[in-house]
Scaffold this motif. Structure first.
Motif, PDB file in Angstrom:
ATOM      1  N   PRO A   1       0.793  -1.229   0.000  1.00  0.00           N
ATOM      2  CA  PRO A   1       0.000   0.000   0.000  1.00  0.00           C
ATOM      3  C   PRO A   1       0.832   1.290   0.000  1.00  0.00           C
ATOM      4  CG  PRO A   1      -0.794  -1.542   1.653  1.00  0.00           C
ATOM      5  CD  PRO A   1       0.517  -2.080   1.167  1.00  0.00           C
ATOM      6  N   VAL A   2       2.088   1.202   0.409  1.00  0.00           N
ATOM      7  CA  VAL A   2       2.876   2.448   0.445  1.00  0.00           C
ATOM      8  C   VAL A   2       3.864   2.529  -0.720  1.00  0.00           C
ATOM      9  CG1 VAL A   2       2.627   2.790   2.936  1.00  0.00           C
ATOM     10  CG2 VAL A   2       4.542   1.440   2.059  1.00  0.00           C
ATOM     11  N   THR A   3       3.782   1.599  -1.631  1.00  0.00           N
ATOM     12  CA  THR A   3       4.666   1.702  -2.791  1.00  0.00           C
ATOM     13  C   THR A   3       4.008   2.560  -3.860  1.00  0.00           C
ATOM     14  OG1 THR A   3       3.728  -0.176  -3.960  1.00  0.00           O
ATOM     15  CG2 THR A   3       5.546  -0.629  -2.438  1.00  0.00           C
ATOM     16  N   SER A   4       4.792   2.951  -4.828  1.00  0.00           N
ATOM     17  CA  SER A   4       4.257   3.714  -5.956  1.00  0.00           C
ATOM     18  C   SER A   4       4.310   2.880  -7.221  1.00  0.00           C
ATOM     19  CB  SER A   4       5.078   4.986  -6.157  1.00  0.00           C
ATOM     20  OG  SER A   4       5.002   5.762  -4.987  1.00  0.00           O
ATOM     21  N   THR A   5       4.482   1.592  -7.035  1.00  0.00           N
ATOM     22  CA  THR A   5       4.643   0.743  -8.207  1.00  0.00           C
ATOM     23  C   THR A   5       3.363   0.671  -9.024  1.00  0.00           C
ATOM     24  OG1 THR A   5       5.213  -1.462  -8.935  1.00  0.00           O
ATOM     25  CG2 THR A   5       4.004  -1.301  -6.882  1.00  0.00           C
ATOM     26  N   SER A   6       3.502   0.358 -10.293  1.00  0.00           N
ATOM     27  CA  SER A   6       2.319   0.125 -11.095  1.00  0.00           C
ATOM     28  C   SER A   6       2.076  -1.382 -11.254  1.00  0.00           C
ATOM     29  CB  SER A   6       2.452   0.813 -12.468  1.00  0.00           C
ATOM     30  OG  SER A   6       3.591   0.316 -13.140  1.00  0.00           O
ATOM     31  N   LEU A   7       2.876  -2.149 -10.487  1.00  0.00           N
ATOM     32  CA  LEU A   7       2.658  -3.600 -10.515  1.00  0.00           C
ATOM     33  C   LEU A   7       1.406  -3.962  -9.740  1.00  0.00           C
ATOM     34  CD1 LEU A   7       6.297  -4.860  -9.739  1.00  0.00           C
ATOM     35  CD2 LEU A   7       5.191  -4.596 -11.980  1.00  0.00           C
ATOM     36  N   THR A   8       0.840  -5.112 -10.087  1.00  0.00           N
ATOM     37  CA  THR A   8      -0.277  -5.595  -9.281  1.00  0.00           C
ATOM     38  C   THR A   8       0.296  -6.235  -8.017  1.00  0.00           C
ATOM     39  OG1 THR A   8      -0.248  -7.743 -10.355  1.00  0.00           O
ATOM     40  CG2 THR A   8      -1.664  -6.046 -11.328  1.00  0.00           C
ATOM     41  N   ARG A   9      -0.607  -6.489  -7.097  1.00  0.00           N
ATOM     42  CA  ARG A   9      -0.197  -7.074  -5.821  1.00  0.00           C
ATOM     43  C   ARG A   9       0.559  -8.405  -6.033  1.00  0.00           C
ATOM     44  NH1 ARG A   9      -2.478  -5.739  -0.560  1.00  0.00           N
ATOM     45  NH2 ARG A   9      -3.850  -4.213  -1.507  1.00  0.00           N
ATOM     46  N   PRO A  10       0.031  -9.331  -6.806  1.00  0.00           N
ATOM     47  CA  PRO A  10       0.763 -10.600  -7.011  1.00  0.00           C
ATOM     48  C   PRO A  10       2.108 -10.385  -7.682  1.00  0.00           C
ATOM     49  CG  PRO A  10      -1.502 -10.792  -7.760  1.00  0.00           C
ATOM     50  CD  PRO A  10      -1.283  -9.358  -7.445  1.00  0.00           C
ATOM     51  N   GLU A  11       2.131  -9.437  -8.648  1.00  0.00           N
ATOM     52  CA  GLU A  11       3.396  -9.170  -9.313  1.00  0.00           C
ATOM     53  C   GLU A  11       4.418  -8.634  -8.320  1.00  0.00           C
ATOM     54  OE1 GLU A  11       1.795  -7.962 -13.801  1.00  0.00           O
ATOM     55  OE2 GLU A  11       1.950  -6.434 -12.223  1.00  0.00           O
TER      56      GLU A  11
ATOM     57  N   HIS B   1      10.609   0.932  -6.606  1.00  0.00           N
ATOM     58  CA  HIS B   1       9.806   2.154  -6.409  1.00  0.00           C
ATOM     59  C   HIS B   1       9.160   2.203  -5.042  1.00  0.00           C
ATOM     60  CE1 HIS B   1      10.645   2.563 -10.569  1.00  0.00           C
ATOM     61  NE2 HIS B   1       9.912   1.509 -10.891  1.00  0.00           N
TER      62      HIS B   1
END
Lengths: 270, 713
Positions: free
Chosen positions: B25-35, B72
């Motif tokens: 929840p505190v990342t800025s990634t555009s990955l999905t949770r499983p990724e 990220h």
């Protein structure tokens, strides 16, 4: 001898830029103190702005992947801002090697930075132009080089139309772009709205004031008003919905509550 | 890799899931949770190895910390949540059966190195991004500056290359910048223009409201103004411009500069002035022409309360003779000399001299005191013409007739004033010339009427506006009616009945007298024919008709033939007609003139010498003339109206009658008004008489009545 719409009188980094503010929301450091100051003020009223920004990026990624699955290989991203990880060209070219991407922004710093990031990528470029003058975009040599307007294009207007005031006729600009696109093109759009924000509207209005103060007004529009931008498009399922609800990959219930602010949708030209 | 739930791989998975849930929840990634979880799994594996390796390697922890930043996870919470998670679960899920104390110590050291790695990576990334954005800003600045430079260069080229003058000044009026076109207009010297104040650019011919326009502009109350303005050049010459001054405001709308655009109109203005001069001046003499004179006169006539005008209208006497005898070149030189002299007469403010055309000049004086001034002006003009003009070695005397009109402004139109002056000038001319006359409303009115009558005469004859009255001629011996004098009248549609004295001279002048005289003759002879039918020829001969012949008719070649034709057409005998000719018309008459009269007399027509005694009565001449009747002028009979009659008049009349009778001439007297007069004239031997005593002129049937009464009475 008119000054090009994108060229400001000078580059003044003491004036906040929405592109750099957005970068800050996403944890980036492509920004200056004036940008961070404005972002911090905005976040005082709406702490969930980074969540909204992430939801935008997540939606954009899903939409680009959707477009690639649909067979689209050309992407026109207007209001692209500061390139960050998971950009359109990364997503699109990962899904379809050789996909072509043209970024458009009117912020000269964002454009300059994009140029640096895209250096060496023959299939992506950036042009300094303004959504309010679609002809500047359509007539640019960069577009001529990368985009074949006789074939479908995915037009991305992600988190940009809420920065265009009605006086500048955003509907007209969107329609002009639509008319330039080949049948089967997609419009990928997100837009801010008071609807869906998990806060009293009064506090959201204070956020609007922050943008007003940096002379970059934020125009909140209703779902109905946003739907009008899709005139001439057939909505792709599930239509115009909160961002996490658009073809989710994981359970939307797990999303940040702020992610449901505003609307996202994809339309297809007949 | 399928992991046994309780195997080492399964435990590692569980750790990763917990870690991912804490950090995602505190990342800025555009990955999905499983990724994202897949991304963390190798990191968790490295941590597990580092925890259990024989030799502790802090770099592993640092690498994992840096990897988080690469994924990220740049928010501080990403680190603290990670450390919280690893602190609680790393030893638990990955420690297996090692010494708990050692494991915990290692875990702590791993966390320390992770934090260090995270911090170093974050610092490097931050610095790199800051550097990147600063570079981007710098490049953008360059691009914008270049665009602005190009744009400014274009503007500069326009500014410098413009054909119109451009100046920029601040709101205090300091000239900041001027272009080369403006410098050229001002004669080229830059220091004379730049650095000077706009207020120094005043000129005597500036429009009065210019100051107000300027103040409004610099106060921001006006966006621009446009004027025609003159400037002094450094060399003292004058520059005329079409000037447009605009206010320049900054982005917030505050007034900042004034921008002046000026177009050099000096040449155009000179051309206009020259065209205007040529349009308003006489090419020969250089004097103002009719156009300019009328402009000034109109202005003087509209000058308002208390203002007056005086006008001298000069026409040279005998100029045509000079032109005809010495040629036009000499005439022109005379006019130029006269113009120069006149010009010198009218030099005071409000005075002007103009040439109206030909040899007509006019001098105008205006102001409140023209009553005296105009007389002085006329006197000056008369004096100026006294000295003869020397042309081709000849001394030419210049004579002129002047008509003077003077009066208050606001009463008459320019055309009326000029007509009055013209009429007055002609009065001066007909009074002998070389003099001035003052306008007189009555004389004007007469002249104006005369003019109107002259123009109306030709149509009057066609419209039948003339008629004839008859005044009986009575034989003094027995008081019987012997005939009548035909007197023509004009029933004018506006002026009523007009006597011959009002229009015969005009008809003489225009030549209309010939057809009019013929008409009168025919009408009268017809009337005589009708009387003859009524009364027969009678014992004393037929009633006679007297018809006046004007001098013009006398010289008309058709006189004899016309008369013969009329007599034949009407069947009236020649001895029933008497033609009256004035004495003055026959003065100095030669044989050519007398020939038609002789022919008429030979035919049996009586010729009467009218108004006898008023002219230069050449008694010796009487013998030569084919005259059978003398008509004594009424001036002789006036002296006999009172009683006793003037003895000198009596003697003169007696003498004339004796002389006439001795030449075998009958004597008729006019203007008989009393019985005493009639008796006196009868005693003096006069033959016939006419006058109010007998009857006023009247319609032909009145005479018929008189004659009837006479015959019966």
């Amino acid at each position: 001898m008119e000054r090009p719409a994108w060229a400001p009188r000078s580059i003044d980094i003491s004036v906040p830029s929405v592109a750099r503010i957005y970068d800050f929301y996403l944890g980036g450091s492509h920004n200056f103190e004036a940008d961070r100051e404005a972002a911090r003020r905005a976040m005082e009223f709406m702490p969930g702005l980074p969540g909204i920004s992430r939801a935008n990026r997540a939606f954009m990624r899903r939409a680009v992947e959707f477009a690639a699955e649909e067979g689209i290989t050309q992407f026109l991203d207007i209001g692209s801002g500061i390139p960050a990880f998971g950009n359109v060209h990364e997503v699109a070219q990962a899904a379809r090697p050789g996909a072509r991407v043209l970024y458009v922004d009117h912020d000269p710093v964002a454009v300059s930075h994009s140029k640096a990031v895209l250096a060496g990528n023959a299939d992506a470029d950036v042009v300094a132009a303004d959504l309010r003058k679609p002809q500047e975009i359509l007539a640019s040599p960069e577009l001529g080089r990368l985009i074949d307007l006789n074939r479908p294009v995915a037009l991305l207007l992600v988190a940009i139309l809420h920065f265009v005031e009605d006086a500048d006729d955003p509907c007209g600009a969107v329609a002009e772009l639509r008319d330039a696109l080949a049948p089967g093109s997609l419009l990928v759009l997100t837009h801010a709205s008071y609807e869906g924000i998990p806060l009293p509207e009064k506090r959201s209005r204070s956020l609007v004031d922050v943008y007003e103060n940096i002379r970059n007004p934020l125009i909140m529009r209703s779902r109905e008003e946003i739907a009008r931008f899709f005139e001439g498009y057939d909505m792709v399922e599930p239509g115009l919905v909160p961002m996490p609800n658009w073809r989710p990959r994981t359970a939307p219930e797990d999303e940040d509550p702020y992610a449901f602010s505003g609307f996202a949708g994809v339309g297809r030209t007949a | 890799m399928i992991a046994e739930p309780d195997g080492p791989e399964g435990r590692l998975r569980r750790l990763t899931t917990i870690w991912s849930r804490a950090v995602f929840p505190v990342t800025s990634t555009s990955l999905t949770r499983p990724e994202f979880e897949e991304l963390l799994l190798p990191l968790a594996r490295r941590l597990r190895s580092a925890l259990r390796d024989r030799v502790f390697d802090a770099r592993e922890g640092e690498a994992v910390g840096a990897a988080l930043v690469d994924a990220h996870c740049t928010a501080p919470e990403a680190l603290s949540h990670s450390l919280d998670c690893l602190d609680a679960y790393l030893v638990l899920y990955c420690g297996e059966d090692g010494d708990q104390e050692d494991l915990r110590a290692r875990s702590a050291r791993l966390q320390h190195s992770m934090a260090a790695g995270f911090a170093r990576a974050l610092r490097e990334r931050t610095l790199a991004e800051q550097e990147a954005i600063a570079q981007a800003a710098l490049r953008a600045q360059g691009v914008v500056a270049q665009a602005l430079h190009a744009s400014e260069a274009r503007f500069r080229a326009v500014f410098e290359g413009a054909a119109i003058g451009i100046a920029i000044a601040d709101l205090q009026g300091n000239v900041l910048q001027v272009n080369s076109a403006l410098l050229r207009m001002f004669g080229g010297a830059e220091q004379t223009v730049r650095g000077r104040g706009v207020r120094e650019w005043t000129h005597a011919d500036d429009p009065p409201h210019l100051c107000r326009l300027y103040e409004e502009l610099v106060r921001g109350e006006r966006e621009h103004y446009h004027v025609e303005k003159a400037f002094y050049r450094p060399d003292g010459t004058v520059l005329w411009t079409n000037l447009t001054v605009s206010l320049l405001r900054d982005a917030d709308g505050c007034p900042q500069y004034q921008l002046a655009l000026m177009e050099d109109t000096t040449e155009r203005r000179l051309l206009n002035l020259r065209l205007r001069y040529e349009a308003t001046h006489d090419a020969l003499t250089g004097l103002p022409n009719r156009t300019l004179f009328f402009e000034r006169l109109e202005k003087a006539l509209n000058a308002g309360e208390g203002q007056r005008f005086g006008l001298c209208y000069l026409d040279l006497d005998g100029f045509k003779t000079i032109n005809d005898s010495l040629g036009h070149a000499a005439g022109d030189r005379l006019l130029v000399e006269v113009a120069d002299r006149l010009q010198a007469c009218a030099t005071a403010p409000g005075e002007m001299v103009a040439r109206l055309g030909g040899d007509e000049f006019v001098a105008l004086t205006t102001g409140p005191g023209t009553r005296e001034e105009v007389d002085e002006l006329a006197a000056r003009i008369t004096n100026a013409l006294v000295a003869p003009v020397r042309i081709d070695g000849r001394e030419l005397a210049v004579r002129g007739s002047i008509g003077i009109v003077e009066g208050p402004a606001g009463e008459r139109s320019a055309a009326e004033v000029l007509r009055s002056a013209d009429i007055t000038m002609y009065r001066a001319k007909s009074a002998g010339g070389n003099r001035f006359e003052l306008a007189d409303p009555e004389a004007d009115a007469r002249a104006i009427t005369r003019h109107g009558l002259t123009t109306a005469l030709p149509t009057a004859l066609d419209r039948g506006e003339f008629f004839i009255e008859y005044q009986p001629l009575v034989r003094l011996g027995d008081g019987s009616v012997r005939g009548a004098e035909a007197l023509v009248r004009w029933l004018h549609p506006q002026h009523g009945v007009l006597g011959p004295d009002r229009f015969i001279p005009l008809a003489e002048h225009t030549g209309l007298i010939v057809p009019l005289g013929r008409w009168v003759l025919e009408q009268s002879v017809r009337q005589a024919g009708r009387w003859r039918e009524l009364h027969g020829d009678g014992t004393e001969g037929p009633l006679r008709i007297n018809v006046n012949l004007s001098p013009c008719q006398l010289t008309h070649p058709g006189l004899v033939q016309d008369t013969v034709d009329i007599l034949e057409r009407t069947g009236v005998r020649p001895d029933a007609l008497c033609l009256e000719v004035t004495e003055s018309a026959l003065i100095g008459a030669d044989d050519d003139l007398l020939k038609p009269l002789r022919r008429l007399a030979e035919m049996g027509i009586d010729i009467a010498l009218d108004d006898f005694g008023t002219g230069y009565s050449n008694l010796a001449n009487l013998r030569r003339l084919p005259v059978s009747v003398l008509k004594l002028d009424r001036s002789f009979t006036q002296g006999m109206q009172q009683f006793p009659a003037d003895p000198v008049d009596l003697k003169i009349v007696e003498g004339i009658v004796t002389l006439a009778h001795s030449l075998d001439l009958a004597v008729t007297v006019e203007g008989v008004e009393t019985g005493a007069q009639a008796e006196q004239l009868r005693l003096l031997g006069c033959d016939t008489a006419q006058g109010w005593y007998y009857a006023r002129p009247g319609p032909p049937d009145r005479l018929h009545d008189l004659a009837l009464a006479d015959a019966t009475g």
